[in-house]
Structure formats: C-alpha cells, structure tokens
Write a protein that holds these residues in place. Structure first.
Motif, short mmCIF file in Angstrom:
data_model
loop_
_atom_site.label_atom_id
_atom_site.label_comp_id
_atom_site.label_asym_id
_atom_site.label_seq_id
_atom_site.Cartn_x
_atom_site.Cartn_y
_atom_site.Cartn_z
N ASN A 150 47.39 41.09 19.72
CA ASN A 150 46.47 39.96 19.87
C ASN A 150 47.29 38.67 20.01
O ASN A 150 47.47 37.92 19.06
CB ASN A 150 45.53 39.86 18.67
N LEU A 151 47.78 38.44 21.22
CA LEU A 151 48.64 37.28 21.47
C LEU A 151 47.88 35.96 21.38
O LEU A 151 48.46 34.92 21.06
CB LEU A 151 49.31 37.41 22.83
N ASP A 152 46.58 36.00 21.65
CA ASP A 152 45.78 34.78 21.49
C ASP A 152 45.72 34.37 20.03
O ASP A 152 45.78 33.18 19.70
CB ASP A 152 44.36 35.01 22.04
N ASP A 153 45.60 35.36 19.14
CA ASP A 153 45.60 35.06 17.70
C ASP A 153 46.97 34.52 17.28
O ASP A 153 47.05 33.57 16.50
CB ASP A 153 45.29 36.34 16.91
N ARG A 155 49.03 32.89 19.14
CA ARG A 155 49.15 31.52 19.66
C ARG A 155 48.36 30.54 18.79
O ARG A 155 48.82 29.43 18.52
CB ARG A 155 48.66 31.47 21.11
N ALA A 156 47.18 30.96 18.38
CA ALA A 156 46.36 30.09 17.54
C ALA A 156 47.04 29.81 16.21
O ALA A 156 47.02 28.68 15.70
CB ALA A 156 44.99 30.73 17.31
N SER A 159 50.06 27.46 16.77
CA SER A 159 49.66 26.11 17.18
C SER A 159 49.42 25.21 15.98
O SER A 159 49.59 23.99 16.05
CB SER A 159 48.41 26.17 18.06
N LEU A 176 55.86 29.66 20.42
CA LEU A 176 54.74 29.53 21.35
C LEU A 176 55.19 29.81 22.78
O LEU A 176 54.50 30.49 23.55
CB LEU A 176 54.12 28.13 21.26
N VAL A 179 55.64 33.44 23.19
CA VAL A 179 54.34 34.11 23.33
C VAL A 179 53.82 33.96 24.76
O VAL A 179 53.28 34.92 25.33
CB VAL A 179 53.31 33.54 22.32
N ASP A 180 54.01 32.78 25.33
CA ASP A 180 53.60 32.58 26.73
C ASP A 180 54.37 33.52 27.65
O ASP A 180 53.81 34.04 28.63
CB ASP A 180 53.83 31.12 27.14
N LYS A 183 52.80 36.84 27.43
CA LYS A 183 51.53 36.87 28.15
C LYS A 183 51.73 36.83 29.67
O LYS A 183 50.79 36.99 30.42
CB LYS A 183 50.66 35.69 27.71
N ASP A 185 52.73 34.15 31.29
CA ASP A 185 52.48 32.79 31.77
C ASP A 185 53.81 32.03 31.80
O ASP A 185 54.13 31.24 30.91
CB ASP A 185 51.47 32.09 30.84
#
Length: 233
Positions: A150-153, A155-156, A159, A176, A179-180, A183, A185
C-alpha cells in the motif's frame, strides 16, 4: 547640653526606637517568619531529594536499557520479548526508545502488523519526545513502503513527517521520492530528489544519494541539466 551629647542621645533614641520596632514586628509576625524559613528549608531539601530520585531513576533506566541491548544482540530470536520485559524497568525517554527497539525487532521477525502498531502508538503519544514521535512516524512509513502493498498509505504516513521544521524532514522527503520511484512516477521522484539537492540545509549523506538518483532519472527522462541551466540564464 553640648551638641556632641545631644547627638549621642539622639542616636540612642533612634536605636531604641528601632529595637522596639523589631520587637513589635517579631511579636506580630515572628511565627510567620519562622514558618517561611522552615518552608524554604523544606523546599530546598525537597528539590534536592527530587533531583536525587530523578538521577537515580535515569541511571537505573540507562543500565536496564544497555542490558537489554546486549541481550537482544546475543539472542535476536527473542529480542521482542527482551524489549517487552525491559519496558517495566525504564522510564520516560528510555521507555520510548525501548518501544522503538521493540517495534524494530517485531519488523525484523516479519511481524509487520505488530511493528506498525508499536510505531503508531508512539507516533500518536503526545507526551513522547517530539523527535522520537516523529521518528516512529518515519519508521512506520518506511515499513509500509518496504512491504510495498500500500504505497499510498506509505506516502500519507511519510508526508506527515516531510514538513519543513519537523525533526526528520529531510529523511522523510528522501523516502517520499523513493516511494514515487516504486510507484513508477519518475517525474515526481525527480522533483523530490532535486529539492533535496538544492536545499543547502540537506545533510551531506542524503544530498549525495539524492544527487546520484537525480542524475540517473535525468538520464532516463532525457533531461540535460546543463541545457536547462543555460535556458534559465
């Protein structure tokens, strides 16, 4: 009566008036002055006793923490149990450090959920040292990122720490950007690494890693930093 005798009599009268005034003040307020003096003695003595207790507890905590460190290294399989039992013998900052070690031991044993629960508990504890609380949040984000589910978690979580002025701001910003990269990005990752390279306050080690990854991403994206610098001028 000579002037000399007159002056002597005047001095004696003044002295007697002062003595009588002191007798009256002592009669009226003596018990309060005694109480104040006793209170000061008790306050000073109490403060010294408190400082002695605090010093003794700090020394005991330091000793217990060091013993736990040695035991955890010698028997890594039981490190979680070692740190769990140590929590009863340490106070304040040492207790928070022991909880961080417990979380790290749980993560090393593959118990991600237990590790996250420990990190989150520290991260949400208002009484914990701000630097250690922020460090727990950083470790939690890194653990979620390493798990990769859960890379969105992740990142949150990172942050929250990657805010200018936070104790672990630069480390969180680096994570961060990584993590990008996970992903896919690359542009966002490049922006993060560039921010670290350009900030004069970035620690040398982080800047060096960021600069290497920045150059690698620029090559992948076909960006010529020298050409961009010329256009900016």
């Amino acid at each position: 009566m000579s002037d000399i005798n007159s002056d002597l009599i005047t001095q004696e009268v003044d002295e007697e008036v002062r003595r009588e005034r002191m007798r009256q003040l002592w009669s009226a307020y003596g018990k309060y002055l005694i109480g104040l003096a006793v209170g000061i003695v008790l306050l000073v003595g109490g403060r010294e006793a408190y400082n002695a207790v605090v010093k003794s507890r700090e020394e005991a905590s330091s000793t217990a923490f060091e013993a736990a460190e040695n035991a955890a290294v010698a028997d890594s399989a039981n490190a979680v149990a070692t740190w769990q039992s140590t929590l009863e013998n340490v106070d304040d900052g040492y207790r928070t450090l022991a909880r961080l070690r417990l979380a790290a031991a749980a993560a090393a044993n593959g118990d991600t959920q237990a590790a996250l629960a420990a990190y989150d508990e520290i991260g949400s504890e208002s009484k914990a040292d701000p630097s250690l609380r922020s460090l727990a949040q950083l470790f939690a984000g890194m653990l979620v990122a390493r798990d990769g589910q859960n890379l969105d978690d992740a990142r949150a979580r990172l942050s929250v720490v990657a805010i200018k002025g936070e104790p672990w701001y630069f480390s969180a910003l680096e994570q961060l950007a990584l993590v990008d990269l996970q992903k896919g990005d690359n542009e966002a990752a490049l922006q993060g690494f560039s921010q670290l390279v350009e900030d004069p306050q970035t620690p040398a080690g982080i800047r060096a890693r960021a600069d290497q990854l920045k150059q690698s991403l620029e090559a992948q994206l076909g960006i010529d930093p020298l050409a961009d610098a010329g256009e900016a001028q």
